[in-house]
Design a protein around this motif. Structure first.
Motif, PDB file in Angstrom:
ATOM      1  N   ALA A  79       0.791  -1.301   0.016  1.00 54.30           N
ATOM      2  CA  ALA A  79      -0.044  -0.001   0.113  1.00 54.30           C
ATOM      3  C   ALA A  79       0.999   1.230   0.074  1.00 54.30           C
ATOM      4  O   ALA A  79       0.650   2.117  -0.692  1.00 54.30           O
ATOM      5  N   LEU A  80       1.965   1.358   0.800  1.00 54.22           N
ATOM      6  CA  LEU A  80       2.885   2.345   0.865  1.00 54.22           C
ATOM      7  C   LEU A  80       3.518   2.435  -0.448  1.00 54.22           C
ATOM      8  O   LEU A  80       3.892   3.618  -0.866  1.00 54.22           O
ATOM      9  N   ILE A  81       3.948   1.454  -1.096  1.00 53.09           N
ATOM     10  CA  ILE A  81       4.407   1.524  -2.349  1.00 53.09           C
ATOM     11  C   ILE A  81       3.586   2.239  -3.370  1.00 53.09           C
ATOM     12  O   ILE A  81       3.929   3.145  -4.409  1.00 53.09           O
ATOM     13  N   ILE A  82       2.243   1.555  -3.526  1.00 55.00           N
ATOM     14  CA  ILE A  82       1.436   2.157  -4.285  1.00 55.00           C
ATOM     15  C   ILE A  82       1.062   3.989  -4.173  1.00 55.00           C
ATOM     16  O   ILE A  82       1.087   4.421  -5.032  1.00 55.00           O
ATOM     17  N   PHE A  83       1.117   4.058  -2.786  1.00 53.33           N
ATOM     18  CA  PHE A  83       0.691   5.494  -2.536  1.00 53.33           C
ATOM     19  C   PHE A  83       1.994   6.385  -3.073  1.00 53.33           C
ATOM     20  O   PHE A  83       1.730   7.438  -3.719  1.00 53.33           O
ATOM     21  N   SER A  84       3.306   5.922  -2.780  1.00 47.39           N
ATOM     22  CA  SER A  84       4.221   6.743  -3.155  1.00 47.39           C
ATOM     23  C   SER A  84       4.389   6.833  -4.493  1.00 47.39           C
ATOM     24  O   SER A  84       5.217   7.753  -4.811  1.00 47.39           O
ATOM     25  N   LYS A  91      11.880   7.419  -5.900  1.00 52.37           N
ATOM     26  CA  LYS A  91      12.942   7.005  -4.866  1.00 52.37           C
ATOM     27  C   LYS A  91      12.358   6.475  -3.642  1.00 52.37           C
ATOM     28  O   LYS A  91      12.841   5.542  -3.032  1.00 52.37           O
ATOM     29  N   ARG A  92      11.227   7.160  -2.918  1.00 53.34           N
ATOM     30  CA  ARG A  92      10.755   6.713  -1.824  1.00 53.34           C
ATOM     31  C   ARG A  92       9.987   5.262  -1.996  1.00 53.34           C
ATOM     32  O   ARG A  92      10.278   4.334  -1.065  1.00 53.34           O
ATOM     33  N   SER A  93       9.440   4.956  -3.101  1.00 48.01           N
ATOM     34  CA  SER A  93       8.831   3.691  -3.211  1.00 48.01           C
ATOM     35  C   SER A  93       9.908   2.629  -3.436  1.00 48.01           C
ATOM     36  O   SER A  93       9.615   1.523  -2.985  1.00 48.01           O
ATOM     37  N   PRO A 197      -6.093   5.458  -9.976  1.00 48.81           N
ATOM     38  CA  PRO A 197      -5.068   4.445  -9.968  1.00 48.81           C
ATOM     39  C   PRO A 197      -4.398   3.838  -8.767  1.00 48.81           C
ATOM     40  O   PRO A 197      -3.816   2.732  -8.763  1.00 48.81           O
ATOM     41  N   LEU A 198      -4.630   4.319  -7.684  1.00 50.13           N
ATOM     42  CA  LEU A 198      -4.328   3.932  -6.281  1.00 50.13           C
ATOM     43  C   LEU A 198      -5.185   2.613  -6.114  1.00 50.13           C
ATOM     44  O   LEU A 198      -4.709   1.393  -5.750  1.00 50.13           O
ATOM     45  N   ILE A 255      -6.343  -0.508   0.953  1.00 50.26           N
ATOM     46  CA  ILE A 255      -7.164   0.669   1.177  1.00 50.26           C
ATOM     47  C   ILE A 255      -7.167   1.544   2.329  1.00 50.26           C
ATOM     48  O   ILE A 255      -7.036   2.634   2.451  1.00 50.26           O
ATOM     49  N   PHE A 256      -7.158   0.663   3.547  1.00 51.32           N
ATOM     50  CA  PHE A 256      -7.192   1.108   4.975  1.00 51.32           C
ATOM     51  C   PHE A 256      -6.088   2.029   5.100  1.00 51.32           C
ATOM     52  O   PHE A 256      -5.872   2.946   5.689  1.00 51.32           O
ATOM     53  N   VAL A 257      -4.784   1.400   4.653  1.00 46.71           N
ATOM     54  CA  VAL A 257      -3.242   1.996   4.946  1.00 46.71           C
ATOM     55  C   VAL A 257      -3.198   3.144   4.067  1.00 46.71           C
ATOM     56  O   VAL A 257      -2.624   4.149   4.738  1.00 46.71           O
ATOM     57  N   ILE A 258      -3.576   3.044   2.910  1.00 46.90           N
ATOM     58  CA  ILE A 258      -3.325   4.204   1.903  1.00 46.90           C
ATOM     59  C   ILE A 258      -4.354   5.508   2.729  1.00 46.90           C
ATOM     60  O   ILE A 258      -3.799   6.644   2.673  1.00 46.90           O
TER      61      ILE A 258
END
Length: 278
Positions: A79-84, A91-93, A197-198, A255-258
């Protein structure tokens, strides 16, 4: 990418974003892995080795708890990879993906050392080799799964941004107006939205996890053989249904984490500039 978000959010504050990323990785990725490998799995192995508890309801519950913690860990990282990939930077992902890979690599010696706690020794040389190969194969599978999800996130975000920029640069008034009317990607307006897209990347991630679970189940069932009774058929149906539920839960977690990450990054009322308040 703040124009893609409905509420004022300071995505350019690198210090704050880094702090939140580390916090979320610690709470939703590292903590479940630690609980699983240092507490849940040893308890499960100990109970399964005990004739009085082997196959009991307690061990089944603990096994599902183990699966949930595992699911929570990698779904949160995804989820954090998708968000970033869409709202922060590549770079962050990549950093999150690298941290994910290194952590799972370190899990291998931890799992082996837990054999000492559970069984009193690492085992024979042949058993150690088997364990290393077994854990190594799982590590490679985790990396492949990570790579595919990373490609989903990078591709979906890139295509979305390119399409949006093309509409804005169009000489046609309708195209530019369409770009202005596109809904913000956050907060989510629907539980599932293929055009977001997320959520599109999260759906693909969920489908991938479900496919892996079902594929593994089919291979296992083929090796065991066809069911011999109606009861065994029903058990198979329940197991396959649980695989689809597993994939659905992975989507819900993502979805919750994003959404939660987005909420934590939103500017507070005292941080809003006059332009933000307007």
């Amino acid at each position: 990418m703040t124009e893609l978000i409905a509420c004022p959010t300071d995505l350019n504050n690198k210090k704050r974003v880094s702090k939140m990323t580390w916090l979320f990785m610690a709470l939703f990725f590292l903590l479940p892995l630690i609980l699983n490998n240092l507490i849940i799995i040893p308890i499960y192995a100990t109970l399964e080795a005990d004739v009085a508890y082997s196959g009991s309801l307690l061990t089944i519950v603990i096994k599902y708890l183990q699966d949930f913690f595992d699911l929570l860990a990698f779904s949160s990282a995804y989820a954090l990879i998708i968000f970033s990939a869409l709202l922060l930077d590549g770079k962050r992902s990549r950093f999150i993906a690298l941290f994910y890979a290194i952590t799972y690599l370190l899990v291998i010696p931890v799992k082996m050392l837990m054999n000492v706690v559970i069984y009193g020794s690492l085992g024979s040389t042949s058993q150690i080799i088997i364990d290393v190969i077994y854990l190594g194969v799982y590590f490679v599978l985790y990396l492949i799964q990570l790579l595919v999800v990373y490609i989903f996130a990078a591709t979906d975000s890139s295509r979305y941004i390119s399409s949006l920029e093309a509409l804005r640069a169009s000489k046609r008034d309708k195209a530019r107006q369409r770009a202005e009317n596109i809904e913000s990607v956050l907060p989510f307006s629907k539980f599932i939205d293929w055009y977001n897209p997320l959520q599109r990347s999260a759906v693909k991630m969920s489908a991938l996890i479900t496919a892996i679970k079902v594929g593994t189940r089919i291979i296992n069932d083929v090796s065991v053989g066809a069911p011999e009774s109606f009861g065994e058929v029903m058990i198979m149906v329940v197991y396959y249904l649980s695989d689809f539920i597993y994939g659905a839960v992975a989507y819900i977690v993502a979805i919750f984490v994003i959404s939660f990450f987005f909420e934590r990054l939103k500017k507070k009322d005292g941080d809003l500039s006059p332009s933000d308040k307007a």
